[in-house]
Design a protein around this motif. Structure first.
Motif, mmCIF file in Angstrom:
data_model
loop_
_atom_site.group_PDB
_atom_site.id
_atom_site.type_symbol
_atom_site.label_atom_id
_atom_site.label_comp_id
_atom_site.label_asym_id
_atom_site.label_seq_id
_atom_site.Cartn_x
_atom_site.Cartn_y
_atom_site.Cartn_z
ATOM 1 N N LEU A 170 -8.544 8.248 -7.594
ATOM 2 C CA LEU A 170 -8.223 7.954 -6.202
ATOM 3 C C LEU A 170 -9.423 8.234 -5.305
ATOM 4 O O LEU A 170 -10.050 9.286 -5.412
ATOM 5 C CB LEU A 170 -7.013 8.789 -5.771
ATOM 6 N N TYR B 136 -2.580 5.328 -1.121
ATOM 7 C CA TYR B 136 -3.692 4.864 -0.278
ATOM 8 C C TYR B 136 -3.339 4.579 1.182
ATOM 9 O O TYR B 136 -4.227 4.518 2.020
ATOM 10 C CB TYR B 136 -4.338 3.605 -0.886
ATOM 11 N N GLU C 281 -4.851 6.967 3.630
ATOM 12 C CA GLU C 281 -6.302 6.828 3.805
ATOM 13 C C GLU C 281 -6.611 5.677 4.772
ATOM 14 O O GLU C 281 -7.535 5.768 5.580
ATOM 15 C CB GLU C 281 -6.994 6.582 2.455
ATOM 16 N N ASP D 4 0.854 -1.189 0.000
ATOM 17 C CA ASP D 4 0.000 0.000 0.000
ATOM 18 C C ASP D 4 0.891 1.241 0.000
ATOM 19 O O ASP D 4 1.489 1.579 1.010
ATOM 20 C CB ASP D 4 -0.860 -0.046 1.274
ATOM 21 N N TRP E 39 -10.971 8.152 2.088
ATOM 22 C CA TRP E 39 -10.862 7.097 3.097
ATOM 23 C C TRP E 39 -12.196 6.467 3.468
ATOM 24 O O TRP E 39 -12.251 5.338 3.938
ATOM 25 C CB TRP E 39 -10.131 7.592 4.340
#
Lengths: 395, 311, 117
Positions: free
Chosen positions: C4, A217, A220, A213, C7
């Motif tokens: 993208l 990302y 996040e 990862d 979250w």
């Protein structure tokens, strides 16, 4: 019907484990945790649980097996102390980051070197940024109660984080106490069935766990962990309320002992809080307005709630069984965090730090009393005589 | 009925490792993985130690795995799969999930297996978990940039055993991990190579049906580390087998058996000279290293023949 | 490259829920040499399929035929050509070194820039 039994802290946790009947336990012996898994392995050997007990060859593998089993949708537990936790380290972070609701009994012991088997909090303080929920327990009863609640907290869909339930090595883990053990069925009903949303054993819906990862990302995923920790503060209180109703207890984020009308207070976790209560009673008998705050939930850190409970005081001492070496004034972790919380919430009260009991050094009532007397002086003068005191170390 | 080990049948199998992974062109690891998974008709659950295979097949948000797969850390593919396997047994026993005859497979490179993961592997097989550990042995830490491991052949140049003016490459012989695993007395241990695919797949089938822990060590060329052209992967693997640097054998319930005997045992030099990592050995002052390596290959081969009752 | 996500919009814990979605990621751009299929010569033995590290040999399982290459993903390593038994036969019969792009081969490797249909 509940019943009272004479149990050590480790036996109490092992009893909770028997009642919860986890699917997988993976653990490795280490003092002073060992008697927990010894006791539990008797339950396994006698067929009292359905658990697969994985007798791993190291703590690193204990946590690794827990991670695998939890990813498989099993209810998973382990127990360890100090160096064992340190050997798990890498996987402690992975367990939290993979969002696996593993429950750990952490029997607090001093980290090496020199090697030492007795109580302090250097082990748990090292894992404070790992993403685990951390609960402290004053005695065997609390270790038992916290362990049962930990399952519900960890597995809550809004949380899905591992939980470490701490108790003091030897002092609690090996001290025999009167513990109220609830009815097996009631404990089972309280923890309920674990219904994981995902499982690596879901053959028809293959999932990839633990990919690479990168910068696009990873951040996040870390942000999600923050959210889970924020949710945990609410869930811990909801679970405690339900537990309190069902088992007639009074758990919250912390315990306030004779704090409401106090002028000065000590903040201390685990078994020393019990000793401090006796000191509070004794000083109260002298007419001194002293109180105690015993944090139960250390991660997530309930900053605002702690500040609100302390804001009326004239002086606060934090007693901690650990040093954050190289930190401001080489203070203790709990002190640093609480002092920051107070200041950032605009509460300016004189605060002092008392490091004590490293490597299992006894903490005596008169030493705690001396802390209170220091604070009473500080309350009068408004001056902290020494920001950090290493209590009872020989010069 | 198990799928016949014929390519015309195997092409009908579902694809368990997809294209779109980022392993280097000509990498041996994905060839090994494809052969291993192709051999198994039952459902599989895979764990993967940190390494090239893990990194290149699961760059978020993409995964090349069509089977349940987990990476935990570098040294714990075996302990992670033992947790999954324990969970499977517990959950099946309690009727919480159906019995599906799941095969548990752990993949690790030589770094993750010979070195950092050896303890976890030893522990997991000693406990008797029913799983197959596959070491894809490319003889160095390729993922971090070709550092020597205990699987690196003697004399090889790596970035931490460089061929220098005083020290000409790695000083030690390869650790004989397959023999170490055999010494655990587990039901099935083997050494295989993808150049001998039917032999490899037969071994995988025996391993997953052996009723206990199994280990297969599979030679896996890395053209970046071995320094050969990308299309020579299988050819050079074949040479490792034919020089007896990498003999193919199995240890089934303690019985050692050679599964392939080269018609003519080629000098190890023939394998060495095809790879840039050994180039310095062909300087006159280093010839003795080739001789030493040959002597060690011979010694291990003779020992293997004796163990297999072929001497 | 997919857009993208924030979250809140991705599974927790780094899980990837869509198995085998790496097929969406093209690796064919890595290629310096392109495999070219000489269909007429192919004996459909599937040796190339077996050894392709990128699962980039297209086959028709029903009719048991090799169809060609998945050029979206093929990285051009040339293992298919190296293990091809027809290529090996051509090589043996020629008695000399046959170039990798020799039209007699079943699988030829042709430099990307120089490739013509």
């Amino acid at each position: 019907m509940s019943k009272f039994e004479a149990l050590t802290g480790n036996d109490a946790v092992a009893t909770a484990m028997r009642q919860i009947n986890p699917d997988v336990v993976a653990a490795y012996p280490i003092t002073p945790q060992t008697s927990t898994v010894q006791k539990f392995s008797e339950f396994v050997a006698d067929g009292l649980v359905d658990t697969e007990f994985v007798t791993v060859e190291s703590e690193h593998s204990a946590m690794s097996a827990c991670v695998g089993a939890a990813a498989a949708g099993a209810r998973v537990m382990t127990a360890t102390s100090a160096n064992g936790l340190a050997l798990m380290w890498e996987i402690v972070y992975i367990a939290a980051s993979n969002r696996l609701p593993i429950v750990m009994s952490l029997v607090n012991r001093a980290l090496s070197a020199p090697i030492n088997i007795h109580c302090d909090h250097s082990d748990v303080m090292g894992m404070r940024d790992s993403g685990w929920i951390i609960l402290f327990s004053e005695n065997a009863q609390e270790a038992y109660d916290n362990f049962i609640q930990a399952v519900r907290i960890a597995e809550h869909p809004d949380v899905l984080l591992p939980v470490a339930v701490c108790q003091d090595g030897f002092i609690t883990s090996h001290g025999m106490e009167r513990v109220e053990i609830y009815d097996d069925d009631e404990v089972k009903a309280f923890v309920g069935e674990y219904r994981p949303q995902w499982s690596i054993l879901d053959i028809d819906h293959p999932k990839t766990y633990g990919p690479l990862d990168f910068y696009d990302y990873y951040y996040e995923h870390k942000r999600q962990q923050v959210e889970a920790m924020e949710n945990a503060l609410r869930v811990i209180q909801e679970v405690a309320e339900e537990f309190n109703r069902k088992f007639n207890r009074t758990y919250g984020l912390f315990e306030a002992y004779r704090l409401d009308d106090a002028e000065v207070a000590v903040v201390v976790v685990n078994s020393t809080a019990g000793t401090a209560k006796a000191v509070v009673d004794q000083l109260r008998a002298e007419g001194l307005r002293v109180g105690l705050l015993k944090p139960r939930v250390f991660r997530p850190f309930p900053a605002k709630e702690l500040v609100d409970a302390l804001r009326h005081l004239k002086a606060v001492a934090v007693m901690d069984r650990a040093i954050s070496f190289g930190s401001m004034n080489n203070a203790s972790p709990l002190f640093l965090e609480l002092a920051a919380a107070m200041t950032l919430h605009g509460v300016q009260i004189p605060m002092a730090d008392y490091v004590f009991g490293l490597g299992g050094r006894d903490i005596l009532p008169r030493e705690i009393e001396s802390v209170y007397r220091d604070m009473l002086r500080t309350a009068e003068t408004g001056q902290v005589e020494r920001m950090v005191t290493y209590l009872s170390v020989r010069e | 009925m198990a799928t016949k080990l014929a390519l015309k049948e195997l092409i009908k199998q579902p694809m368990r490792l997809t294209p779109g992974h980022r392993l280097c062109a000509g990498c041996g690891a994905s060839i090994v993985v494809r052969q291993v998974l192709m051999a198994i008709d039952d459902p599989v659950v895979v764990t993967n130690a940190t390494g090239c295979l893990e990194v290149a097949t699961t760059i978020y948000p993409y995964t090349a795995w069509n089977v349940p797969w987990m990476h935990n850390a570098f040294e714990n593919a075996a302990s992670t799969i033992s947790g999954i396997e324990a969970a499977y047994r517990a959950l099946v026993r309690q009727g919480k999930i159906p019995e599906r005859n799941v095969k548990f497979i752990a993949f690790g490179g030589d770094g993750g297996t010979y070195d950092i993961g050896l303890q976890a592997l030893s522990g997991a097989v000693e406990r008797g978990h029913q799983f197959l550990y596959i070491c894809y042995d490319n003889g160095a830490y390729m993922n971090t940039g070709i550092q020597r491991s205990s699987a690196t052949p003697m004399g090889a140049h790596t970035t931490t055993s460089p061929a220098g003016k005083k020290i000409p490459g790695k000083q030690q012989f390869r650790k004989d991990l397959t023999a170490i695993m055999a010494a655990h007395g587990i039901p099935y241990v083997a050494q295989a190579a993808p150049s001998h695919w039917r032999d490899l797949m037969k071994k995988v089938r025996k391993a997953v049906d052996c009723g206990g822990p199994a280990f297969i060590n599979i030679l896996s060329s890395c053209n970046r580390g071995w320094r050969h052209a990308t299309d020579e992967t299988i050819d050079i693997t074949q040479l490792a087998v034919d020089t007896c640097y990498w003999p193919l054998y199995e240890v089934e319930d303690g019985e050692w058996r050679l599964t392939y005997k080269p018609k003519e045992k080629k000098p190890v030099e023939e394998w060495l000279k095809r790879q840039g990592r050994f180039r310095h050995l062909f300087r006159p002052e280093n010839r003795h290293i080739i001789d030493e390596l040959q002597a060690e290959v011979d010694r291990r081969w003779e020992r293997l023949l004796r163990l297999c009752g072929e001497a | 490259m997919a857009e993208l996500k924030g979250w809140r919009d991705i599974p927790i814990g780094g899980m990837i829920l869509e198995a085998g979605n790496a097929v969406q990621y093209p690796t064919g751009t890595w290629r310096a040499f392109r495999p070219v299929f000489g269909e007429a010569k192919c004996i459909h033995c599937f040796t190339c399929w077996l050894y392709c590290p990128d699962s980039s040999i297209l086959v028709d399982p029903e009719n048991e035929k090799m169809l060609g290459f998945d050029l979206e993903h093929c990285k051009g390593c040339g293992i298919c050509a190296a293990v091809c038994p027809v290529n090996a036969k051509v090589q043996r019969e020629a008695g000399e070194t046959v170039e990798r792009d020799d039209p007699r081969l079943c699988i030829r490797m042709v430099e990307e820039g120089k490739f013509q249909e």
